[in-house]
Scaffold this motif. Structure first.
Motif, short mmCIF file in Angstrom:
data_model
loop_
_atom_site.label_atom_id
_atom_site.label_comp_id
_atom_site.label_asym_id
_atom_site.label_seq_id
_atom_site.Cartn_x
_atom_site.Cartn_y
_atom_site.Cartn_z
N LEU A 40 0.84 -1.20 0.00
CA LEU A 40 0.00 0.00 0.00
C LEU A 40 0.88 1.26 0.00
CD1 LEU A 40 -3.10 0.45 0.12
CD2 LEU A 40 -2.86 0.83 2.56
N GLN A 41 1.95 1.22 0.78
CA GLN A 41 2.84 2.39 0.85
C GLN A 41 3.61 2.58 -0.46
OE1 GLN A 41 4.69 1.04 4.45
NE2 GLN A 41 3.77 2.67 5.67
N MET A 43 2.36 1.96 -3.34
CA MET A 43 1.37 2.60 -4.21
C MET A 43 1.24 4.08 -3.89
SD MET A 43 0.74 0.19 -6.14
CE MET A 43 -0.03 1.40 -7.14
N GLU A 44 1.30 4.41 -2.61
CA GLU A 44 1.20 5.82 -2.21
C GLU A 44 2.42 6.61 -2.70
OE1 GLU A 44 -1.63 4.97 1.68
OE2 GLU A 44 0.48 5.47 2.00
N GLU A 47 1.90 7.24 -6.32
CA GLU A 47 0.88 8.29 -6.53
C GLU A 47 1.46 9.68 -6.31
OE1 GLU A 47 -2.46 7.30 -4.07
OE2 GLU A 47 -3.29 5.90 -5.54
N GLN A 48 2.28 9.81 -5.29
CA GLN A 48 2.87 11.13 -5.01
C GLN A 48 3.79 11.57 -6.15
OE1 GLN A 48 4.16 12.29 -1.12
NE2 GLN A 48 3.20 10.51 -0.19
N GLU A 50 3.54 10.51 -9.27
CA GLU A 50 2.66 10.78 -10.43
C GLU A 50 2.12 12.20 -10.36
OE1 GLU A 50 -0.06 7.48 -9.79
OE2 GLU A 50 0.57 6.59 -11.69
N ASP A 51 1.63 12.59 -9.19
CA ASP A 51 1.06 13.94 -9.03
C ASP A 51 2.11 15.01 -9.27
OD1 ASP A 51 -1.39 12.90 -8.47
OD2 ASP A 51 -1.25 13.13 -6.30
N ASP A 54 3.14 14.95 -13.00
CA ASP A 54 2.01 14.84 -13.92
C ASP A 54 2.22 13.71 -14.94
OD1 ASP A 54 -0.50 15.46 -14.88
OD2 ASP A 54 0.24 16.91 -16.35
N ILE A 55 2.52 12.53 -14.40
CA ILE A 55 2.68 11.35 -15.25
C ILE A 55 1.83 10.22 -14.67
CG2 ILE A 55 5.03 11.85 -16.06
CD1 ILE A 55 6.03 9.91 -13.83
N SER A 56 1.59 9.18 -15.47
CA SER A 56 0.93 7.97 -14.95
C SER A 56 1.94 6.83 -15.03
CB SER A 56 -0.30 7.62 -15.78
OG SER A 56 -1.32 8.54 -15.52
N VAL A 57 2.06 6.11 -13.95
CA VAL A 57 3.03 5.01 -13.88
C VAL A 57 2.29 3.68 -13.95
CG1 VAL A 57 4.83 3.94 -12.48
CG2 VAL A 57 4.56 6.43 -12.45
N PRO A 58 2.49 2.91 -15.02
CA PRO A 58 1.81 1.60 -15.08
C PRO A 58 2.32 0.66 -14.00
CG PRO A 58 2.80 2.19 -17.21
CD PRO A 58 3.33 3.15 -16.19
N LEU A 59 1.41 -0.10 -13.42
CA LEU A 59 1.82 -1.02 -12.35
C LEU A 59 2.74 -2.12 -12.87
CD1 LEU A 59 -1.49 -1.56 -10.33
CD2 LEU A 59 0.21 0.24 -10.14
#
Lengths: 80, 396
Positions: A40-41, A43-44, A47-48, A50-51, A54-59
């Motif tokens: 979970l961490q 993933m967090e 997310e930080q 990514e924000d 301003d990108i999206s990271v594929p899992l």
């Protein structure tokens, strides 16, 4: 376009709270076994980042990431 | 190093639970008494976490149809849908599902997991993108991983985050599959489908909605959250299960895209597994009909949902924010959650214990689900069991 060092510095920044007991973060620090991040961490953390950039990271990249360096390299690859 | 090393965390938790004399994930239903009562681990309990939303598991018509199917068609099909396992009744159920959902095409799967996992892994492959809600069910995660598409999560029910990610994709949005659930299985909250559909219209891509926990509950015909939100035309694929509202096992996908008939022959979880047994198909077909004929079941379900939600909230417990047939109580402390689960069982209420990583946050859950078959008195007894916990905790 952010480069490897931009990503690296951001990861250090986000992971500061995990550098307990005098642990000094470096590129070889392992996210799960050394810093003790739960899934979970992780993933967090993603997310930080990514924000911030301003990108999206594929899992899909996650299985290849053990260390801070692995993550920074993958992020650099993604943004190119 | 051993193959078993990675199971150490599970081994430790099991040992801890065994020491405490509690085995929540190995509880055995020794005798099932009705859709809402059973003997579990020696305790007579109200079943308060079965997802048997419409309570149809003991319906005489469903049972009679299943019995007749066993007698006439045997106990199993012993083959895959693509080999010898397509019986006339599988095809009839597909037609009935398509008619119910007002869609042109339908596929029946052996389980809900196979349906969701199969569609997720087949529709989007290498080079494609999957944009999925972070709280998606494990079957969605597993499918997406298998398919090889770029797998991107957006924050749970956060439409601004979804939009941001579609924008970032640029032209790739066209070959993106967005996956959400109608009602989320753990907390019972609904997807904001109206907004999600509008975003999809703007950016492109396709939308798949898992209505596993909303079938028979929402929308004028009971087709789920998409119908209730008035956006069925924007939903490309609906997937779901027979194992909740319809009281059996199995899954489905319905769509208006004619390509679904070709996709069918590429879905490995459809091809390489035996088709559902005749009795399962028979009872599911009857349950699907009864669900439409008996709107009162839905009314009872929602009355019970409101009653349980209000009752637990009155006790000051941290209950799911949205009223739904899934009512989850959040417990911060894992050990307390385990102890309370055990005490609830002894007090006659059998709920689901959910611990991370199965729960969507770091907290544990005591997850309840109500049924149309619960009486008002049974719902009140579930609330009383929770109230007694709090009293004993206060005294302790």
């Amino acid at each position: 376009m952010p480069d490897y060092n931009d990503f690296l510095n951001r990861i250090y920044e986000v992971l500061k709270p995990f550098a307990k007991h005098g642990l000094i973060l470096n590129e070889d620090s392992e996210l799960v076994t050394e810093l003790g991040l739960t899934s979970l961490q992780v993933m967090e953390l993603i997310e930080q980042i990514e924000d911030h950039f301003d990108i999206s990271v594929p899992l899909n990249i996650l299985p290849d990431i053990r260390t801070i360096q692995d993550l920074a390299k993958q992020l650099e690859k993604l943004s190119n | 190093m051993s193959l078993f090393d990675k199971f150490q965390p599970i081994i430790e938790i099991r040992a801890e639970l065994e020491k405490a004399g509690v085995m929540p994930f190995g509880a055995v239903t020794e005798k099932i008494l009705s859709p809402t009562e059973a003997i579990v681990n020696g305790h007579k309990v109200i079943l308060a976490g079965t997802n048997n939303y419409l309570g149809l598991t003991f319906d005489p018509e469903c049972i009679a149809a299943a019995k007749q199917a066993v007698e006439e068609q045997g106990t199993g099909t012993t083959g895959s849908r693509m080999a010898n396992g397509t019986f006339a009744e599988h095809v009839k159920l597909e037609q009935e599902l398509a008619a119910f959902f007002d869609r042109k095409h339908s596929i029946v799967f052996s389980t809900g997991y196979a349906a969701t996992m199969g569609m997720g892994s087949t529709l989007a492959g290498p080079g494609d993108v999957i944009l999925m809600d972070a709280d998606s069910h494990a079957s969605i995660y597993d499918g997406v991983r298998l398919g090889g598409a770029d797998m991107v999560r957006f924050r749970h029910n956060d439409t601004a985050d979804l939009e941001k990610r579609l924008r970032r994709l640029g032209e790739r949005a066209a070959n993106t599959l967005i996956i959400v659930e109608g009602i989320y299985s753990m907390m019972g909250d609904q997807a904001p489908l109206k907004e999600i559909a509008a975003i999809k219209r703007e950016y492109g891509g396709m939308l798949m909605v898992d209505e596993a926990h909303s079938l028979g509950m929402l929308g004028a015909h009971g087709r789920g959250v998409a119908e209730a939100a008035g956006v069925e035309d924007d939903v490309d694929f609906v997937v779901g299960t027979f194992s909740k509202s319809l009281g059996a096992t199995g899954g489905y996908c319905v769509s208006n895209h004619p390509e679904l008939e070709a996709v069918r022959f590429a879905i490995r979880s459809y091809i390489f597994t035996a088709s559902p047994s005749p009795s399962v198909i028979a009872s599911t077909r009857v349950a699907l009909r009864l669900m439409q004929e008996r709107p009162q079941l839905r009314e009872r379900l929602w009355e019970n949902a409101h009653r349980l939600h209000a009752g637990l909230k009155r006790l000051g417990l941290q209950v799911s924010p949205q009223v739904s047939p899934v009512v989850a109580v959040t417990i911060k402390n894992r050990d307390q959650a385990i102890a309370w689960w055990n005490e609830l069982l002894q007090r006659g209420a059998y709920v689901n214990l959910v611990m991370p990583p199965a729960s969507p946050t770091r907290d544990s859950l005591l997850r309840c689900s109500v049924s149309a078959a619960h009486s008002i008195e049974q719902v009140d007894r579930i609330v009383e069991a929770f109230a007694a916990l709090q009293t004993s905790a206060a005294v302790g």
